[in-house]
Design an enzyme around this catalytic site. Structure first.
Site, short mmCIF file in Angstrom:
data_model
loop_
_atom_site.label_atom_id
_atom_site.label_comp_id
_atom_site.label_asym_id
_atom_site.label_seq_id
_atom_site.Cartn_x
_atom_site.Cartn_y
_atom_site.Cartn_z
N ALA A 130 57.24 67.73 92.40
CA ALA A 130 56.34 68.64 91.68
C ALA A 130 56.44 68.35 90.19
CB ALA A 130 56.69 70.10 91.96
N ILE A 157 65.44 67.10 83.41
CA ILE A 157 65.75 68.29 82.64
C ILE A 157 66.46 67.90 81.34
CG2 ILE A 157 66.93 70.53 82.65
CD1 ILE A 157 64.49 70.14 84.65
N HIS A 277 46.85 39.23 54.90
CA HIS A 277 45.87 38.81 55.91
C HIS A 277 45.09 40.03 56.40
CE1 HIS A 277 47.63 34.88 55.85
NE2 HIS A 277 48.80 35.30 56.31
N GLN A 278 43.78 39.86 56.49
CA GLN A 278 42.94 41.00 56.85
C GLN A 278 43.25 41.54 58.24
OE1 GLN A 278 38.57 40.50 57.04
NE2 GLN A 278 38.50 41.86 55.28
N GLU A 362 56.09 67.16 78.77
CA GLU A 362 55.28 68.36 78.45
C GLU A 362 53.81 68.16 78.80
OE1 GLU A 362 56.11 70.95 75.31
OE2 GLU A 362 58.18 70.28 75.08
N THR A 364 51.46 65.01 80.98
CA THR A 364 51.03 63.64 80.70
C THR A 364 49.71 63.65 79.91
OG1 THR A 364 49.73 63.57 82.72
CG2 THR A 364 52.02 62.80 82.88
N1 COS Z 1 47.51 80.20 79.21
C1 COS Z 1 47.44 81.26 80.01
N2 COS Z 1 47.03 81.19 81.30
C2 COS Z 1 46.69 79.99 81.78
C3 COS Z 1 46.75 78.82 80.98
C4 COS Z 1 47.16 78.96 79.65
N3 COS Z 1 47.24 77.90 78.84
N4 COS Z 1 46.36 77.77 81.72
C5 COS Z 1 46.07 78.25 82.93
N5 COS Z 1 46.25 79.60 82.96
C6 COS Z 1 46.05 80.51 84.07
C7 COS Z 1 44.61 80.48 84.51
O1 COS Z 1 43.84 81.41 83.79
C8 COS Z 1 44.72 80.83 85.98
O2 COS Z 1 44.87 82.24 86.10
P1 COS Z 1 44.42 83.06 87.45
O3 COS Z 1 45.44 82.71 88.48
O4 COS Z 1 44.50 84.49 87.01
O5 COS Z 1 43.05 82.59 87.81
C9 COS Z 1 46.00 80.15 86.38
O6 COS Z 1 46.78 80.04 85.20
C10 COS Z 1 45.81 78.78 87.01
O7 COS Z 1 45.13 77.94 86.10
P2 COS Z 1 44.50 76.54 86.57
O8 COS Z 1 43.40 76.79 87.55
O9 COS Z 1 44.15 75.76 85.35
O10 COS Z 1 45.73 75.89 87.31
P3 COS Z 1 45.88 74.59 88.17
O11 COS Z 1 46.72 74.92 89.33
O12 COS Z 1 44.57 73.95 88.43
O13 COS Z 1 46.81 73.62 87.24
C11 COS Z 1 47.35 72.15 85.41
C12 COS Z 1 46.48 73.32 85.97
C13 COS Z 1 47.27 70.88 86.21
C14 COS Z 1 46.74 71.91 84.04
C15 COS Z 1 48.81 72.62 85.31
O14 COS Z 1 49.42 72.62 86.57
C16 COS Z 1 49.62 71.80 84.35
O15 COS Z 1 49.56 71.99 83.14
N6 COS Z 1 50.43 70.84 84.86
C17 COS Z 1 51.28 70.04 84.01
C18 COS Z 1 52.61 70.68 83.89
C19 COS Z 1 53.44 70.03 82.85
O16 COS Z 1 53.08 69.98 81.69
N7 COS Z 1 54.59 69.54 83.26
C20 COS Z 1 55.50 68.92 82.36
C21 COS Z 1 56.85 69.48 82.56
S1 COS Z 1 57.28 70.64 81.39
S2 COS Z 1 58.43 69.57 80.24
#
Ligand code: COS
Length: 410
Positions: A130, A157, A277-278, A362, A364
């Site tokens: 995940a 982590i 050099h350009q 954070e 991709t």
């Molecule tokens: N702030 C507040 N709420 C948010 C939000 C935000 N920035 N982004 C999404 N939400 C809420 C949505 O409004 C939605 O709410 P409801 O359940 O009430 O409808 C819910 O969260 C789900 O949103 P969304 O449909 O966008 O979710 P998805 O499951 O489609 O996933 C992605 C969206 C892929 C963008 C998300 O899983 C993600 O950001 N993944 C990457 C994670 C990451 O950055 N990992 C790195 C590790 S951390 S170092």
């Protein structure tokens, strides 16, 4: 009013961080990278001078600076060494959910620990199966009386091997997908197992670990916010930290550009310094433009936060653009060094390796594009000016309107 002038306080913080990077970080950065040395000495010094934990509110003993101030620090320390800054800055990612939604007792105890001693905490979202797909996590937290029992494992982590406590995301409702995720504070001494330290391509001074929970029991009041609200809390936290990651990418890009400029003035080929050099000039010109543009996006994402406005899309613009710019600029810096750029003895080789993670952690660059596409095609909020995304709204995790699925274009 649009004004790109930092306040005297912001400039002072920037100068403090730059000075720290010059005196404490740069002299050891390449050596720590080579040996994979965890920068414990630098953590101690940075904590002492206030270059860690600066988003902790004053009510809990912190100095709470605004985001625009914070990202000045993050750019400068990352200019020194982004691996070391990843170590120093990771606390703010881990305590972000606590500041947003934690109970008074949790905040006092766990933010208090960071204020009282140079301790580390870790943000535990990603699992072996995940990564971008947060909702498919398998770690569970089962409520038993006045406790939750955690089982599962987390990977990649930051500071995982050294953290005093962890912000852990786990399923409290296995059938509910992203709506079944909750966030917890898990103290290390509750029985967290550190399984492995990763041997990485870049940012080698930072600690990246795999950790696991085997029937780890924590008090039920260590739940952050409400049950099953963890996904939104994670997204809101990342909205707040991605401007800082963008600023870190600017720090790497700026460092690579500066080395490339200096080298291009020294290296003589065809009878003149290669800066004449350009072909080289155009590469440097593009670097300068991209550093400037990336910084402006990072600043905008931070300023929106400071104004209490929604910054989701700008945060993703900034993180995506700055990360890709850092990778390109570091690659071009290696190109300008020619064969020497490929040799460890020369500084840009490290920057090239360090830059890569900016496109990965954070979220991709592809996830940022996904967020940007969704927010552009079907904005979650009416406009970035109208909706409060400030801490008070966030505390109940009610700040967001439902996020509609965009129509799939076939
Ligand atoms: N702030 C507040 N709420 C948010 C939000 C935000 N920035 N982004 C999404 N939400 C809420 C949505 O409004 C939605 O709410 P409801 O359940 O009430 O409808 C819910 O969260 C789900 O949103 P969304 O449909 O966008 O979710 P998805 O499951 O489609 O996933 C992605 C969206 C892929 C963008 C998300 O899983 C993600 O950001 N993944 C990457 C994670 C990451 O950055 N990992 C790195 C590790 S951390 S170092």
């Amino acid at each position: 009013m649009v004004d790109f002038t930092l306040t005297a306080e912001q400039q002072d913080l920037r100068d403090l961080a730059h000075d720290f990077a010059v005196k404490e970080i740069r002299p050891v950065a390449w050596e720590y990278d080579k040996n994979g040395t965890f920068p414990e000495d630098i953590i101690q010094k940075a904590w002492e001078v206030g270059l860690m934990n600066y988003y902790i509110p004053e009510a809990y003993g912190g100095t709470r600076v605004d985001s625009l101030s914070g990202i000045q620090i993050e750019e400068e320390l990352s200019w020194g060494c982004s691996g070391i800054q990843t170590t120093l800055g990771c606390n703010s990612l881990a305590y972000g959910p606590l500041v947003l939604a934690g109970s008074e007792e949790l905040k006092k105890e766990y933010l208090g620990r960071l204020v009282e001693a140079p301790l580390l905490c870790s943000f535990c979202l990603t699992e072996p199966d995940a990564g971008s797909d947060v909702a498919s996590m398998r770690t569970t937290a089962v409520k038993k009386g006045d406790k939750y029992v955690l089982n599962g494992s987390k990977v990649f982590i930051t500071n995982g091997g050294y953290a005093n406590w962890y912000t852990v995301y786990a399923k409290t409702d296995k059938e509910a997908g992203r709506r079944g995720i909750s966030a917890f504070v898990v103290p290390r001494d509750a029985g967290v197992t550190v399984d492995k330290k990763e041997d990485k391509l870049g940012q080698r001074a930072s600690n990246t670990a795999a950790i696991s929970f085997n029937d780890v029991e924590i008090p039920a009041d260590h739940l952050i916010g409400q049950e099953n609200q963890g996904f939104k809390l994670a997204m809101m936290t990342l909205d707040r930290t991605r401007p800082g990651v963008a600023a870190m990418a600017v720090g790497i890009a700026r460092a690579a550009m500066e080395f490339a400029i200096d080298y291009s003035k020294e290296r003589v080929q065809f009878g003149v310094p290669i800066a004449m050099h350009q072909g080289i000039q155009f590469m440097i010109a593009d670097m300068a433009t991209e550093v400037e543009a990336a910084r402006l996006l990072a600043w905008k994402a931070a300023v929106l936060l400071d104004q209490g406005k929604d910054n989701t899309i700008v945060s993703s613009h900034a993180k995506r653009f700055a990360a890709d710019a850092a990778m390109k600029i570091a690659t071009d810096a290696v190109q300008i060094y020619g064969g020497y750029g490929f040799i460890k003895e020369y500084p840009v080789e490290k920057l090239f390796r360090d830059a890569k993670i900016m496109q990965l952690y954070e979220g991709t660059s592809q996830i940022q594009r996904l967020v940007i596409a969704r927010e552009t095609l079907l904005p979650r909020r009416a406009s970035s000016d109208s909706s409060s995304n400030g801490d008070s709204a966030a505390a109940s995790t009610n700040g967001a309107e439902p996020h509609p699925e965009p129509a799939t274009a076939n």
